[in-house]
Scaffold this active site. Structure first.
Site, PDB file in Angstrom:
ATOM      1  N   LYS A  55       0.794  40.513  24.377  1.00 55.03           N
ATOM      2  CA  LYS A  55       0.303  39.217  24.865  1.00 55.03           C
ATOM      3  C   LYS A  55      -0.761  39.487  25.928  1.00 55.03           C
ATOM      4  CE  LYS A  55       0.354  36.263  27.587  1.00 55.03           C
ATOM      5  NZ  LYS A  55      -0.886  35.865  28.289  1.00 55.03           N
TER       6      LYS A  55
ATOM      7  N   GLU B 156       4.295  46.809  36.606  1.00 57.00           N
ATOM      8  CA  GLU B 156       3.215  47.415  37.393  1.00 57.00           C
ATOM      9  C   GLU B 156       2.518  46.252  38.069  1.00 57.00           C
ATOM     10  OE1 GLU B 156       0.079  48.372  38.715  1.00 57.00           O
ATOM     11  OE2 GLU B 156      -0.769  49.154  36.845  1.00 57.00           O
TER      12      GLU B 156
ATOM     13  N   GLU C 190      -2.387  40.835  48.731  1.00 59.61           N
ATOM     14  CA  GLU C 190      -3.382  41.378  47.798  1.00 59.61           C
ATOM     15  C   GLU C 190      -4.464  40.330  47.564  1.00 59.61           C
ATOM     16  OE1 GLU C 190      -2.287  41.947  43.557  1.00 59.61           O
ATOM     17  OE2 GLU C 190      -3.163  43.935  43.778  1.00 59.61           O
TER      18      GLU C 190
ATOM     19  N   GLY D 174       0.684  42.839  36.195  1.00 55.77           N
ATOM     20  CA  GLY D 174       0.121  41.584  36.689  1.00 55.77           C
ATOM     21  C   GLY D 174       0.576  41.319  38.108  1.00 55.77           C
ATOM     22  N   SER D 175       0.704  40.042  38.437  1.00 52.16           N
ATOM     23  CA  SER D 175       1.002  39.673  39.825  1.00 52.16           C
ATOM     24  C   SER D 175       2.480  39.894  40.146  1.00 52.16           C
ATOM     25  CB  SER D 175       0.639  38.206  40.057  1.00 52.16           C
ATOM     26  OG  SER D 175       1.422  37.377  39.226  1.00 52.16           O
ATOM     27  N   THR D 176       2.760  40.113  41.411  1.00 56.62           N
ATOM     28  CA  THR D 176       4.136  40.331  41.846  1.00 56.62           C
ATOM     29  C   THR D 176       4.980  39.077  41.618  1.00 56.62           C
ATOM     30  OG1 THR D 176       3.449  42.018  43.410  1.00 56.62           O
ATOM     31  CG2 THR D 176       5.549  40.968  43.848  1.00 56.62           C
TER      32      THR D 176
ATOM     33  N   CYS E 219      -5.621  47.094  40.627  1.00 54.18           N
ATOM     34  CA  CYS E 219      -4.312  47.088  41.302  1.00 54.18           C
ATOM     35  C   CYS E 219      -4.243  48.170  42.369  1.00 54.18           C
ATOM     36  CB  CYS E 219      -3.184  47.231  40.287  1.00 54.18           C
ATOM     37  SG  CYS E 219      -3.404  48.589  39.159  1.00 54.18           S
TER      38      CYS E 219
ATOM     39  N   GLY F 168       5.855  38.969  38.042  1.00 49.52           N
ATOM     40  CA  GLY F 168       6.789  40.085  37.829  1.00 49.52           C
ATOM     41  C   GLY F 168       8.210  39.694  38.198  1.00 49.52           C
TER      42      GLY F 168
HETATM   43  P1  NAI Z   1      -0.659  36.835  36.354  1.00 44.31           P
HETATM   44  O1  NAI Z   1       0.419  37.725  36.809  1.00 44.31           O
HETATM   45  O2  NAI Z   1      -0.366  35.371  36.229  1.00 44.31           O
HETATM   46  O3  NAI Z   1      -1.179  37.314  34.891  1.00 44.31           O
HETATM   47  C1  NAI Z   1      -0.904  38.549  34.290  1.00 44.31           C
HETATM   48  C2  NAI Z   1      -0.370  38.341  32.883  1.00 44.31           C
HETATM   49  O4  NAI Z   1       0.878  37.647  32.943  1.00 44.31           O
HETATM   50  C3  NAI Z   1      -1.246  37.480  31.975  1.00 44.31           C
HETATM   51  O5  NAI Z   1      -1.185  37.980  30.644  1.00 44.31           O
HETATM   52  C4  NAI Z   1      -0.581  36.124  32.027  1.00 44.31           C
HETATM   53  O6  NAI Z   1      -0.845  35.332  30.907  1.00 44.31           O
HETATM   54  C5  NAI Z   1       0.875  36.535  32.081  1.00 44.31           C
HETATM   55  N1  NAI Z   1       1.794  35.517  32.616  1.00 44.31           N
HETATM   56  C6  NAI Z   1       1.551  34.588  33.582  1.00 44.31           C
HETATM   57  N2  NAI Z   1       2.644  33.855  33.809  1.00 44.31           N
HETATM   58  C7  NAI Z   1       3.611  34.316  32.984  1.00 44.31           C
HETATM   59  C8  NAI Z   1       4.973  33.977  32.759  1.00 44.31           C
HETATM   60  N3  NAI Z   1       5.562  32.996  33.436  1.00 44.31           N
HETATM   61  N4  NAI Z   1       5.674  34.688  31.849  1.00 44.31           N
HETATM   62  C9  NAI Z   1       5.104  35.698  31.184  1.00 44.31           C
HETATM   63  N5  NAI Z   1       3.821  36.064  31.337  1.00 44.31           N
HETATM   64  C10 NAI Z   1       3.080  35.389  32.224  1.00 44.31           C
HETATM   65  O7  NAI Z   1      -1.907  37.058  37.281  1.00 44.31           O
HETATM   66  P2  NAI Z   1      -3.065  35.999  37.665  1.00 44.31           P
HETATM   67  O8  NAI Z   1      -2.449  34.690  38.024  1.00 44.31           O
HETATM   68  O9  NAI Z   1      -4.061  35.993  36.602  1.00 44.31           O
HETATM   69  O10 NAI Z   1      -3.693  36.689  38.955  1.00 44.31           O
HETATM   70  C11 NAI Z   1      -3.213  36.355  40.247  1.00 44.31           C
HETATM   71  C12 NAI Z   1      -3.142  37.577  41.123  1.00 44.31           C
HETATM   72  O11 NAI Z   1      -2.269  38.532  40.558  1.00 44.31           O
HETATM   73  C13 NAI Z   1      -4.434  38.326  41.334  1.00 44.31           C
HETATM   74  O12 NAI Z   1      -5.229  37.757  42.320  1.00 44.31           O
HETATM   75  C14 NAI Z   1      -3.913  39.680  41.748  1.00 44.31           C
HETATM   76  O13 NAI Z   1      -3.562  39.660  43.097  1.00 44.31           O
HETATM   77  C15 NAI Z   1      -2.658  39.836  40.917  1.00 44.31           C
HETATM   78  N6  NAI Z   1      -2.904  40.646  39.705  1.00 44.31           N
HETATM   79  C16 NAI Z   1      -2.582  41.974  39.725  1.00 44.31           C
HETATM   80  C17 NAI Z   1      -2.874  42.775  38.635  1.00 44.31           C
HETATM   81  C18 NAI Z   1      -2.545  44.223  38.607  1.00 44.31           C
HETATM   82  O14 NAI Z   1      -3.223  44.982  37.930  1.00 44.31           O
HETATM   83  N7  NAI Z   1      -1.502  44.678  39.255  1.00 44.31           N
HETATM   84  C19 NAI Z   1      -3.561  42.238  37.464  1.00 44.31           C
HETATM   85  C20 NAI Z   1      -3.804  40.819  37.519  1.00 44.31           C
HETATM   86  C21 NAI Z   1      -3.493  40.077  38.621  1.00 44.31           C
HETATM   87 MG    MG Z   2      -0.877  33.491  37.189  1.00 43.78          MG
END
Ligand code: NAI
Ligand code: MG
Length: 497
Positions: free
Chosen positions: A193, A268, A399, A246-248, A302, A251
């Site tokens: 996904k 991660e 972050e 993705g985001s904490t 990250c 996570g």
């Molecule tokens: P996010 O954590 O929402 O998105 C990452 C992935 O999770 C995407 O594929 C999204 O569709 C999916 N996702 C979102 N909500 C979900 C849920 N309830 N259940 C399952 N999957 C879900 O990150 P977002 O909102 O795009 O970015 C926000 C902040 O997160 C950024 O500003 C950054 O601080 C952090 N982030 C950290 C990353 C890393 O590499 N560690 C990568 C992306 C974001």
């Molecule tokens: Mg999000």
């Protein structure tokens, strides 16, 4: 400067993307979402919609998970050498289609074309080739046990089952492949996904997986939103493991959602990684590395070195050096010639990063350089240095995920108190140390609570090196032996002789 890609290839790609939405890849076939809905894909350099991707939902996820479940027994029983052969074939196909993939990634995410090519395309091929090697090398152990009588005891490693791989938008292609490759090597089947902001390179990956000849259902790609498709995948009772980057915050929600069938979870997550520059450091190397450690990929990394700690004797020189680099970085569209830093991925991310800069100024930090949006339709922001920052400020604790460096200084403190400052964060993903004193470097490496410590350089990810976080930067490790073993269950077998 000549463009590093053929203009005709870009025109063809744009025409193709404009002509029809990308599809889901489920059970070996391409299809629209069951709902018929699509995601509008925005070019972050212009703010314009340039493509549509299928918006898969719970129904599509269910179909994909069931296909992965059906494919599992056959794939797990496939000779490891044959699994390796398919992974190697996919690596070759990715390189053959490297230009189109890098163009797609650059348009979709905004990153410079060369970054899309090296980190994305070549990084993905490396992941596949490295993990192809593991397919034939996953082993259990034999043990000596102390029970009365005569025994043969051993452990077996078996594939976990169906894996849900959820990836973010900052390095969409390589992260997708970095989850698929070890899972497939271990004998798992996958539902991928991708992030809704950047679905296009994953859709392309689905096509190459089909072309490589993986059996139907072994890998399924469902583009869609996190709160719908992502949530459905995490809650699905037939999924055995979620691997998430993705985001904490998300996570943590995944951990809660995974309790239904107690899925295995690898996370991660975010970081607030320190860069420490000691007085004896080689500044000709440390300054540009510290600059690109936060401005590379517009800080949407990250492991970005977002908190800088510099010895007071060289503080001014280091800040001047990084500031000069910040002001000389060529910011532009990922596909514009010479671009070193692209836009942020979305309007939301731009707003978020600008909000942090404002909050830093509000809490008493000084905007040394940058600090503003670059006017225009794209989501461009200036490389930014905040000085006068201190622990307790939001910009130092949270972050930002943008090109914003928080600079701090230290004096002739003992290493323990420098480490305490570096560790004063809920995260623990990465860190960098710059010193010519090997004793200082190694003592600090041991004191820092982070999954990665880089001494005197080394910015990239290597598929051989474990990657993951201490504290709230995650659970488990990707890459290396531990990365592939994370897709296995360990079984103890005893035989009475
Ligand atoms: P996010 O954590 O929402 O998105 C990452 C992935 O999770 C995407 O594929 C999204 O569709 C999916 N996702 C979102 N909500 C979900 C849920 N309830 N259940 C399952 N999957 C879900 O990150 P977002 O909102 O795009 O970015 C926000 C902040 O997160 C950024 O500003 C950054 O601080 C952090 N982030 C950290 C990353 C890393 O590499 N560690 C990568 C992306 C974001
Ligand atoms: Mg999000």
């Amino acid at each position: 400067m000549n463009a590093p890609f053929a203009a005709t290839a870009l025109d063809a790609l744009r025409a193709d993307l404009a002509a029809r939405p990308t599809e889901l890849y489920i059970d070996g076939a391409f299809a629209a979402a069951a709902s018929g809905e699509t995601i509008e894909v925005i070019d972050p350099a212009t703010g314009q919609v340039f493509a549509h991707a299928a918006a898969g939902g719970a129904e599509d996820i269910d179909r994909a998970v069931k296909a992965a479940r059906r494919a599992f027994d056959g794939w797990a029983a496939t000779p490891p050498s044959q699994r390796a052969r398919l992974l190697l074939k996919l690596a070759d196909l990715i390189e053959q289609h490297g230009e189109a993939i890098a163009l797609t990634e650059s348009l979709d995410n905004g990153m410079p074309f060369m970054m899309a090519k090296f980190a994305g395309v070549f990084g993905a091929a490396d992941q596949l080739r490295y993990n192809a090697g593991w397919a034939t090398k996953i082993t259990g152990e034999t043990m000596q046990i102390s029970w009365p009588g005569e025994w043969q005891a051993m452990s077996l490693r078996e594939p976990i089952g169906v894996v849900g791989a959820i990836v973010p938008w900052n390095f969409p292609f390589v992260m997708a492949v970095a989850k698929i490759a070890p899972a497939l090597a271990a004998g798992c089947t996958v539902v991928l996904k991708p992030a809704e902001q950047t679905p296009l390179s994953a859709a392309k990956l689905g096509q190459l997986i089909a072309e490589a000849g993986f059996p139907a259902g072994v890998v399924n790609v469902v583009t869609g939103y996190g709160t719908t498709a992502g949530a459905a995948l995490v809650e699905h009772p037939l999924v055995d493991k979620i691997s998430f980057t993705g985001s904490t915050g998300v996570g943590k929600s995944i951990v809660r959602a995974a309790t239904g069938n107690l899925k295995r979870v690898t996370l991660e997550l975010g970081g607030k990684s320190p860069t420490l520059i000691f007085a004896d450091a080689d500044l000709d190397k440390a300054i540009p590395a510290a600059a690109m450690g936060i401005f590379g990929n517009a800080g949407q990394v990250c492991a970005a070195g977002s908190r800088l700690f510099v010895h007071q004797s060289i503080y001014e020189r280091v800040i001047e050096g990084i500031a000069a680099r910040a002001q000389s970085i060529k910011v532009g569209a990922g596909l514009a010639p010479g671009t070193e830093m692209g836009p942020l991925v979305s309007a939301k991310q731009l707003e978020r990063v600008l909000g942090y800069i404002e909050s830093g100024a509000g809490e008493g930090a000084t905007v040394g350089v940058g600090g503003g949006r670059i006017e225009g339709d794209g989501y461009f922001i200036q490389p930014t240095i905040l000085t006068g920052t201190a622990s307790g400020m939001k910009v130092v604790e949270e972050e930002i995920f943008g090109p914003v460096l928080c600079a701090m200084r230290f004096g002739d403190d003992d290493l323990e108190s420098i480490a305490t400052s570096a560790n004063a964060t809920e995260y623990g993903l990465s860190s960098s140390i710059w010193t010519r004193d090997i004793s200082t470097a190694l003592k600090m490496a041991k004191k820092i609570k982070a999954g990665t410590v880089r001494i005197n350089g080394g910015g990239g990810v290597d598929p051989a090196m474990p990657l993951g976080g201490y504290k709230q930067s995650g659970w488990g490790r990707e890459n290396g032996r531990s990365g592939v073993e994370a897709y296995t269950e360990l079984k103890s077998v005893t035989i009475g002789l």
